[in-house]
Write a protein that holds these residues in place. Structure first.
Motif, PDB file in Angstrom:
ATOM      1  N   ARG A 248       0.766  -1.162   0.029  1.00 10.04           N
ATOM      2  CA  ARG A 248       0.265  -0.018  -0.031  1.00 10.04           C
ATOM      3  C   ARG A 248       1.069   1.332   0.018  1.00 10.04           C
ATOM      4  N   LYS A 249       1.829   1.399   0.776  1.00 11.13           N
ATOM      5  CA  LYS A 249       2.843   2.524   0.835  1.00 11.13           C
ATOM      6  C   LYS A 249       3.355   2.771  -0.485  1.00 11.13           C
ATOM      7  N   SER A 250       3.887   1.476  -1.172  1.00 12.60           N
ATOM      8  CA  SER A 250       4.423   1.896  -2.589  1.00 12.60           C
ATOM      9  C   SER A 250       3.456   2.304  -3.673  1.00 12.60           C
ATOM     10  N   ARG A 251       2.292   1.751  -3.503  1.00 16.11           N
ATOM     11  CA  ARG A 251       1.313   2.264  -4.430  1.00 16.11           C
ATOM     12  C   ARG A 251       0.722   3.698  -4.221  1.00 16.11           C
ATOM     13  N   ILE A 252       0.760   4.098  -2.785  1.00 15.26           N
ATOM     14  CA  ILE A 252       0.389   5.526  -2.484  1.00 15.26           C
ATOM     15  C   ILE A 252       1.388   6.483  -3.103  1.00 15.26           C
ATOM     16  N   GLN A 253       2.559   6.221  -3.019  1.00 15.92           N
ATOM     17  CA  GLN A 253       3.524   7.000  -3.399  1.00 15.92           C
ATOM     18  C   GLN A 253       3.325   7.167  -4.901  1.00 15.92           C
ATOM     19  N   LYS A 254       3.135   6.110  -5.587  1.00 16.83           N
ATOM     20  CA  LYS A 254       2.914   6.225  -7.203  1.00 16.83           C
ATOM     21  C   LYS A 254       1.980   6.952  -7.413  1.00 16.83           C
ATOM     22  N   VAL A 255       0.651   7.009  -6.814  1.00 16.11           N
ATOM     23  CA  VAL A 255      -0.367   7.410  -6.995  1.00 16.11           C
ATOM     24  C   VAL A 255      -0.420   8.934  -6.829  1.00 16.11           C
ATOM     25  N   LYS A 256       0.305   9.328  -5.776  1.00 15.72           N
ATOM     26  CA  LYS A 256       0.630  10.476  -5.583  1.00 15.72           C
ATOM     27  C   LYS A 256       1.218  11.416  -6.618  1.00 15.72           C
ATOM     28  N   ASP A 257       2.197  10.702  -7.195  1.00 13.79           N
ATOM     29  CA  ASP A 257       2.928  11.307  -8.229  1.00 13.79           C
ATOM     30  C   ASP A 257       2.218  11.549  -9.488  1.00 13.79           C
ATOM     31  N   ILE A 258       1.450  10.412  -9.661  1.00 16.15           N
ATOM     32  CA  ILE A 258       0.539  10.816 -10.731  1.00 16.15           C
ATOM     33  C   ILE A 258      -0.548  11.744 -10.840  1.00 16.15           C
ATOM     34  N   VAL A 259      -1.355  11.720  -9.634  1.00 27.04           N
ATOM     35  CA  VAL A 259      -2.126  12.706  -9.362  1.00 27.04           C
ATOM     36  C   VAL A 259      -1.673  14.288  -9.288  1.00 27.04           C
ATOM     37  N   ALA A 260      -0.384  14.322  -8.877  1.00 30.23           N
ATOM     38  CA  ALA A 260       0.243  15.667  -9.038  1.00 30.23           C
ATOM     39  C   ALA A 260       0.076  16.153 -10.274  1.00 30.23           C
ATOM     40  N   ALA A 261       0.704  15.199 -11.211  1.00 29.59           N
ATOM     41  CA  ALA A 261       0.865  15.425 -12.669  1.00 29.59           C
ATOM     42  C   ALA A 261      -0.508  15.783 -13.323  1.00 29.59           C
ATOM     43  N   LEU A 262      -1.657  15.015 -12.694  1.00 28.82           N
ATOM     44  CA  LEU A 262      -2.787  15.166 -13.477  1.00 28.82           C
ATOM     45  C   LEU A 262      -3.470  16.511 -13.114  1.00 28.82           C
ATOM     46  N   PHE A 263      -3.238  16.951 -11.829  1.00 31.04           N
ATOM     47  CA  PHE A 263      -3.739  18.028 -11.468  1.00 31.04           C
ATOM     48  C   PHE A 263      -3.253  19.400 -12.347  1.00 31.04           C
ATOM     49  N   GLU A 264      -1.737  19.434 -12.276  1.00 35.71           N
ATOM     50  CA  GLU A 264      -0.894  20.239 -13.137  1.00 35.71           C
ATOM     51  C   GLU A 264      -1.700  20.419 -14.702  1.00 35.71           C
ATOM     52  N   LEU A 265      -1.977  19.080 -15.182  1.00 41.33           N
ATOM     53  CA  LEU A 265      -2.265  19.239 -16.581  1.00 41.33           C
ATOM     54  C   LEU A 265      -3.709  19.556 -16.605  1.00 41.33           C
ATOM     55  N   TRP A 266      -4.459  19.241 -15.683  1.00 42.80           N
ATOM     56  CA  TRP A 266      -5.947  19.391 -15.858  1.00 42.80           C
ATOM     57  C   TRP A 266      -6.149  21.274 -15.712  1.00 42.80           C
ATOM     58  N   ASN A 267      -5.223  21.728 -14.761  1.00 41.48           N
ATOM     59  CA  ASN A 267      -5.414  23.211 -14.648  1.00 41.48           C
ATOM     60  C   ASN A 267      -4.709  23.829 -15.800  1.00 41.48           C
ATOM     61  N   LEU A 268      -3.815  22.942 -16.402  1.00 41.74           N
ATOM     62  CA  LEU A 268      -3.165  23.987 -17.528  1.00 41.74           C
ATOM     63  C   LEU A 268      -4.265  23.695 -18.736  1.00 41.74           C
ATOM     64  N   MET A 269      -4.620  22.582 -19.082  1.00 41.29           N
ATOM     65  CA  MET A 269      -5.654  22.244 -20.129  1.00 41.29           C
ATOM     66  C   MET A 269      -7.023  22.731 -19.781  1.00 41.29           C
ATOM     67  N   ASP A 270      -7.440  23.245 -18.862  1.00 43.02           N
ATOM     68  CA  ASP A 270      -8.481  23.735 -18.393  1.00 43.02           C
ATOM     69  C   ASP A 270      -9.629  22.564 -18.583  1.00 43.02           C
ATOM     70  N   SER A 271      -9.304  21.614 -18.059  1.00 43.91           N
ATOM     71  CA  SER A 271     -10.169  20.556 -18.354  1.00 43.91           C
ATOM     72  C   SER A 271     -11.378  20.299 -17.477  1.00 43.91           C
ATOM     73  N   SER A 272     -12.714  19.885 -18.199  1.00 42.33           N
ATOM     74  CA  SER A 272     -13.923  20.161 -17.639  1.00 42.33           C
ATOM     75  C   SER A 272     -14.171  19.504 -16.212  1.00 42.33           C
ATOM     76  N   ASN A 273     -15.047  19.399 -15.338  1.00 38.85           N
ATOM     77  CA  ASN A 273     -15.440  18.995 -14.281  1.00 38.85           C
ATOM     78  C   ASN A 273     -15.630  17.579 -14.569  1.00 38.85           C
ATOM     79  N   GLU A 274     -16.606  17.242 -15.622  1.00 35.88           N
ATOM     80  CA  GLU A 274     -16.853  15.787 -15.975  1.00 35.88           C
ATOM     81  C   GLU A 274     -15.637  15.043 -16.318  1.00 35.88           C
ATOM     82  N   GLU A 275     -14.559  15.699 -16.999  1.00 33.62           N
ATOM     83  CA  GLU A 275     -13.400  14.995 -17.322  1.00 33.62           C
ATOM     84  C   GLU A 275     -12.703  14.628 -16.035  1.00 33.62           C
ATOM     85  N   ARG A 276     -12.640  15.567 -15.030  1.00 31.68           N
ATOM     86  CA  ARG A 276     -11.920  15.405 -13.794  1.00 31.68           C
ATOM     87  C   ARG A 276     -12.694  14.348 -12.815  1.00 31.68           C
TER      88      ARG A 276
END
Length: 601
Positions: A248-276
């Motif tokens: 679980r600890k290993s997957r949490i760290q992996k997910v946090k890295d992916i989610v941080a990248a997702l938020f950066e791209l969503w904000n940059l691409m102005d993704s819709s709430n439905e897509e998020r």
């Protein structure tokens, strides 16, 4: 003949026998029996009576023997039962009754005691057997199935000669000890199993397979199979939990890295709430601690792979959509400013942003971040201006009602009985109330605006113009308008006076024809039901007085044009601004022309 029994019964039997004997002798006398026959028959009668007595004595003796045997057997059985049950104090009351009671009384007293002792023995045997079975079962569960059953059976062999309360208490004490140990072990096993179930759910692993590797009984598929609570099972569960936590600890760290990248791209691409929202489950990991992540499947490999694929997809689209995103966010900034009547920052205008991106002088990401910061600033400022903006809307609505009321008052047919006239009358009444509140509304709005400016240490601008200046201009224009109305009323009174003097000098004249052009300017139009409905306009009295300057009259103008509008002339139209002397000269010329006309010849 001898009578046996109590005195009363003997007396009754003797009397009965004498009566029967006398009756028999009388019958013999009547028959004529001889004395010898009478004596013989009396002797036979006495022999028969003795025979009956002997038989009864034998029967009584046999009954006594049987009763004595029964009492002895019951007493022996009672002694055995009391010894087995450990209740030796039962003999004392029975021994006291033996000395004074008959055999039947003894039997009657000992029989229920024996029956009660038999029931107690059966209950005691059942209790001990149940406790023994429980002890054997729990011992087997604690020390693995089948390993300790033989020893437990030998140690807990049931001896029916010892069914005392002491024996029962020993069994119960041992059972309670085992039950407590079982309860503690079972509680621990359940805690471990629940933790394994939670971890497997979060990681998306097969719970049944995981616990079956520790012990098959933990899966709970067989109802008749008890949960294993041995030391081996507890150790296996502890090891499984440590392994799952590390995963679980290993997957949490992996997910946090992916989610941080997702938020950066969503904000940059102005993704819709439905897509998020499609990734709302995995994004919750970013703001949760490790112990708070309990949603099933949130750390499964399927979810992680989907999020990773989304990061790759957005990264590919990032380069091609940067210019489009900048233009879109700038358009949203302008929309926010328009709704809040705030002038947007020109440094990031669409033309400048487009030129900067094409020239390559500015990174589109930095330009987009700058626009985002401006949007946040505009939203914050709009929130602080909301109270004043609401009051501006109410003031503008009252101005609309004032304009409508002026046009309505110019309609000469407003009191006609046509359809819809009563609706306009009611609206006019409401409009008069609203118009009467306008001065107080303007003063209150000025005070509120000044307070806001003091708090914010900035000017309250409405579409680039200071609101206090707009309100001051409005008050000045309104005052000029009221003066024009007063002058018009004075001149109207003067004209009526001159007309009266003319009629007195030259006689009654027909009233001049009313111009139809004024009706066309009154702002009314015929509706479907034939009544006249006013059409609201900003110019009052058909342009007879200056326009009242409101924020809406400013909003469509540039600043240079606004400065020119602030110097609006307050000069009225000709029919209002003519002086008293001009009115007299005009009246004289009219009279002269009429006197010279053929009509008066």
């Amino acid at each position: 003949m001898l009578a046996i029994g109590s005195p009363s019964s003997s007396l009754f039997s003797s009397s009965s026998c004498n009566t029967l004997l006398r009756e028999l002798q009388q019958l013999w006398n009547d028959i004529g029996e001889s004395e010898a026959d009478k004596d013989r028959m009396l002797t036979e009668l006495e022999a028969e009576c003795l025979q009956v007595y002997r038989r009864k004595v034998e029967e009584a003796a046999n009954a006594k023997a049987r009763l004595h045997q029964s009492v002895a057997a019951k007493e022996a059985e009672l002694a055995t039962l009391t010894a087995a049950l450990g209740e030796l104090n039962m003999h004392s009351p029975i021994q006291a009754e033996k000395r004074s009671a008959s055999l039947k009384q003894k039997l009657a007293s000992v029989t229920p005691v024996v029956e009660d002792m038999r029931k107690k023995k059966e209950e005691r045997i059942k209790q001990l057997a149940d406790i023994r079975a429980q002890i054997e079962r729990i011992s087997g569960e604690i020390s693995e199935y089948g390993h300790a059953n033989n020893g437990a059976s030998s140690n807990l062999s049931l001896d029916e000669e010892d069914l005392s309360l002491r024996k029962l208490s020993e069994y119960q004490t041992r059972l309670r000890t085992l039950q407590k140990e079982k309860s503690e072990r079972l509680q621990k096993v359940l805690e471990y199993v629940n933790e394994v179930h939670s971890l497997c759910g979060v990681l998306g692993l097969d719970f049944g397979k995981t616990v079956s590797e520790v012990h098959p009984s933990l899966q709970g598929t067989a109802i008749e199979q008890s949960t294993n609570i041995s030391n081996c099972t507890l150790e296996g569960l502890e090891h499984a939990i440590l392994k799952l936590k590390a995963e679980r600890k290993s997957r949490i760290q992996k997910v946090k890295d992916i989610v941080a990248a997702l938020f950066e791209l969503w904000n940059l691409m102005d993704s819709s709430n439905e897509e998020r929202s499609n990734f709302s489950r995995i994004t919750s990991v970013l703001r949760s601690s490790e112990s708070d992540i309990t949603e099933p499947g949130v750390l499964s490999m399927e979810i992680i792979e989907q999020a990773s694929a989304e990061v790759d997809r957005l990264t590919t689209l990032k380069a091609s959509r940067m210019k489009e995103l900048v233009m879109k966010r700038r358009s949203e900034l302008e929309d926010f400013c328009r709704l809040a009547h705030i002038v947007p920052d020109t440094s990031t205008s669409a033309e400048k942003s487009n030129a900067l991106i094409d020239s390559g002088l500015v990174d589109p990401s930095e330009l987009l971040a700058n626009i985002e910061a401006q949007i946040v600033k505009v939203k914050d400022e709009a929130g602080s201006r909301q109270d004043i903006m609401d009051r501006i809307d109410r003031w503008l609505a009252a101005c609309e009602e004032e304009s409508w009321l002026e046009e309505y008052n110019q309609d000469e047919n407003r009191y006609s009985a046509g359809r819809g006239a009563h609706i306009n009358l009611k609206r006019a009444e409401r409009a008069r109330v609203a118009v009467s509140k306008i001065p107080a509304m303007v003063d209150n709005l000025i005070n509120r605006t000044l307070v806001w400016e003091d708090e914010k240490r900035a000017l309250f601008l409405y579409d680039g113009v200071r609101l206090v200046s707009i309100l001051d201009d409005y008050k000045l224009t309104r005052k000029q308008k009221e003066e024009e109305k007063r002058r018009y009323r004075d001149q109207k009174k003067l004209q009526d006076l001159l007309l009266t003097e003319k009629e007195a000098m030259y006689g009654s004249k027909p009233s001049p024809r009313k111009s139809n052009s004024f009706r066309k300017l009154n702002g009314y139009s015929a509706n479907g039901n034939g009544s006249m409905t006013p059409t609201p306009r900003r110019n009052s009295m058909g342009g007879a007085t200056p326009e009242l300057l409101t924020p809406r009259s400013y909003s469509g103008r540039q600043n240079g044009h606004f400065k020119a509008m602030r110097r609006l002339s307050t000069a009225p139209l000709n029919f209002v601004a003519i002086s008293k002397e001009d009115s007299m000269s005009t009246y004289t010329s009219i009279c002269d022309s009429e006197l010279g006309s053929p009509r008066h010849l």
